[in-house]
Write an enzyme that holds these catalytic residues in place. Structure first.
Site, short mmCIF file in Angstrom:
data_model
loop_
_atom_site.label_atom_id
_atom_site.label_comp_id
_atom_site.label_asym_id
_atom_site.label_seq_id
_atom_site.Cartn_x
_atom_site.Cartn_y
_atom_site.Cartn_z
NE ARG A 192 -2.65 63.86 -58.40
CZ ARG A 192 -2.58 62.56 -58.12
NH1 ARG A 192 -3.13 61.68 -58.94
NH2 ARG A 192 -1.96 62.13 -57.04
CB CYS B 126 3.37 55.97 -54.69
SG CYS B 126 3.68 55.93 -56.47
CD GLN C 290 2.34 57.88 -52.10
OE1 GLN C 290 1.26 58.05 -52.65
NE2 GLN C 290 2.51 56.93 -51.17
CG HIS D 280 2.97 62.53 -55.31
ND1 HIS D 280 1.99 63.29 -54.67
CD2 HIS D 280 2.39 61.31 -55.55
CE1 HIS D 280 0.89 62.55 -54.54
NE2 HIS D 280 1.11 61.37 -55.06
NE ARG E 118 -0.94 60.48 -50.46
CZ ARG E 118 -1.27 60.67 -51.74
NH1 ARG E 118 -1.12 59.70 -52.60
NH2 ARG E 118 -1.69 61.86 -52.17
CG ASP F 248 5.68 55.85 -59.42
OD1 ASP F 248 4.58 55.29 -59.52
OD2 ASP F 248 5.86 57.05 -59.70
N1 NVA Z 1 4.68 58.85 -61.19
C1 NVA Z 1 3.25 58.63 -61.13
C2 NVA Z 1 2.78 58.73 -59.72
C3 NVA Z 1 1.31 58.47 -59.53
C4 NVA Z 1 0.87 58.60 -58.11
C5 NVA Z 1 2.55 59.64 -62.03
O1 NVA Z 1 2.94 60.82 -61.99
O2 NVA Z 1 1.64 59.27 -62.75
N1 CP Z 2 -0.38 57.55 -55.12
C1 CP Z 2 -1.28 58.43 -55.61
O1 CP Z 2 -1.08 59.65 -55.57
O2 CP Z 2 -2.42 57.87 -56.10
P1 CP Z 2 -3.56 58.60 -56.95
O3 CP Z 2 -2.98 58.97 -58.27
O4 CP Z 2 -4.65 57.58 -57.05
O5 CP Z 2 -4.01 59.83 -56.21
#
Ligand code: NVA
Ligand code: CP
Length: 309
Positions: free
Chosen positions: A105, A268, A135, A132, A296, A228
């Site tokens: 990540r 998500c 997800q 992502h 997930r 989101d």
């Molecule tokens: N768009 C959000 C998704 C988190 C799972 C982010 O990147 O923070």
């Molecule tokens: N939806 C998701 O990826 O959650 P986290 O940021 O908690 O991993």
């Protein structure tokens, strides 16, 4: 088919490969619920590199690996030598000598692509600023559980910021023959390159990929309303501007009126009630949203089993 491959983007997978992941995910979910042991990855280790926060991704990958009989290592960039400037290409080559797979990540998507280029083990995208995919695999599994196995022809409306979730959902829908419409404010549209690729994918499956600035138009007769956060990780400095610009791009009772009567509401997570989703709508659809979060685990177990098995 998927053995030894990476999961960087759903655009790289065929519809059959996505089907294979979803089918195995459903099977593994049933096995886990029935208490049937499924140690497919016994003796294998997954490294999990996090440069951003996470609740779901971290816990579902780590638990998933344990349930598959393997081991997962949490690697924060604060502790790794990457944080002190060790090149990504060296890190990738070193970790490939110890591990059987890596989940990352990070911020820049290019960093993940570079890591995968130098790694000799499967690399899984655990979220970048662009995409992502894990997800979306969980989302497709959840949609199947609620609306039936045949995804083709369903309409998903995405409301809000044209971010990594919008981009990945677009890819997932286009591949599986689902219509995708995103309603975002001007200047918040999904990534142009992704739109171009998704349109090409959609042509092959007969699906629609459409962008609009009108939430009601997007929501009309939708089978799924998805949203989101307005402020993604790394965008905190723009919080106030984003809250102003995205006001009106919220899933609420008013918007639900335009959707199909049986419409699913998906998120998500983490959610910001009163921003991208109204608190009452969130609570009314909470069971579905937490099924989505649970999935997930099952979807990623299937990904790991197929890539690392
Ligand atoms: N768009 C959000 C998704 C988190 C799972 C982010 O990147 O923070
Ligand atoms: N939806 C998701 O990826 O959650 P986290 O940021 O908690 O991993």
């Amino acid at each position: 088919m998927l053995e030894g491959k990476d999961l960087i983007s759903l655009h790289d997978l065929s519809a059959d490969e996505i089907e294979e992941i979803l089918a195995l995910a459903a099977e593994l979910k049933a096995m886990q619920k029935a208490g049937v042991e499924h140690h497919i990855l016994e003796g294998k280790t997954l490294g999990m590199i996090f440069e951003k926060s996470s609740t779901r991704t971290r816990v579902s990958f780590e638990t998933g690996m344990y349930q598959l009989g393997g081991h997962a290592l949490f690697l924060s960039n604060k502790d790794l030598q990457i944080g002190r400037g060790e090149p990504i290409e060296d890190t990738a080559r070193v970790l490939s000598r110890y591990l059987d797979g890596v989940m990352i990540r990070t911020f820049e998507h290019e960093k993940l692509v570079k890591f995968a280029k130098y790694a000799t083990i499967p690399v899984i995208n655990g979220l970048t600023d662009l995409l992502h995919p894990c997800q979306v695999l969980a989302d497709l599994l959840t949609i199947r559980e609620h609306l039936g196995k045949n995804l083709k022809g369903l309409k998903l409306a995405y409301i809000g910021d044209g971010n990594n979730m919008a981009n990945s959902l677009m890819y997932g829908c286009a591949k599986m023959g689902m219509d995708f419409v995103a309603a975002t404010p001007e200047g918040y549209e999904p990534d142009r390159g992704v739109v171009k690729n998704a349109k090409a994918d959609a042509e092959a499956t007969g699906a629609l990929v459409m962008l609009t600035h009108d939430p009601a138009e997007a929501a009309r007769d939708a089978d799924i309303l998805y949203t989101d956060v307005w402020v993604s990780m790394g965008e905190e400095a723009e919080r106030e501007k984003r809250r102003r610009d995205l006001a009106g791009y919220q899933i609420n009772r008013g918007l639900l009126q335009f959707a199909s009567k049986r419409a699913m509401v998906m998120h998500c997570l983490p959610a910001h009630r009163g921003e991208e989703i109204a608190a009452d709508v969130f609570e009314e659809h909470a069971d579905m949203i937490f099924d989505e979060a649970e999935n997930r685990l099952h979807a990623q177990k299937a990904v790991m089993a197929l890539l690392m098995g």
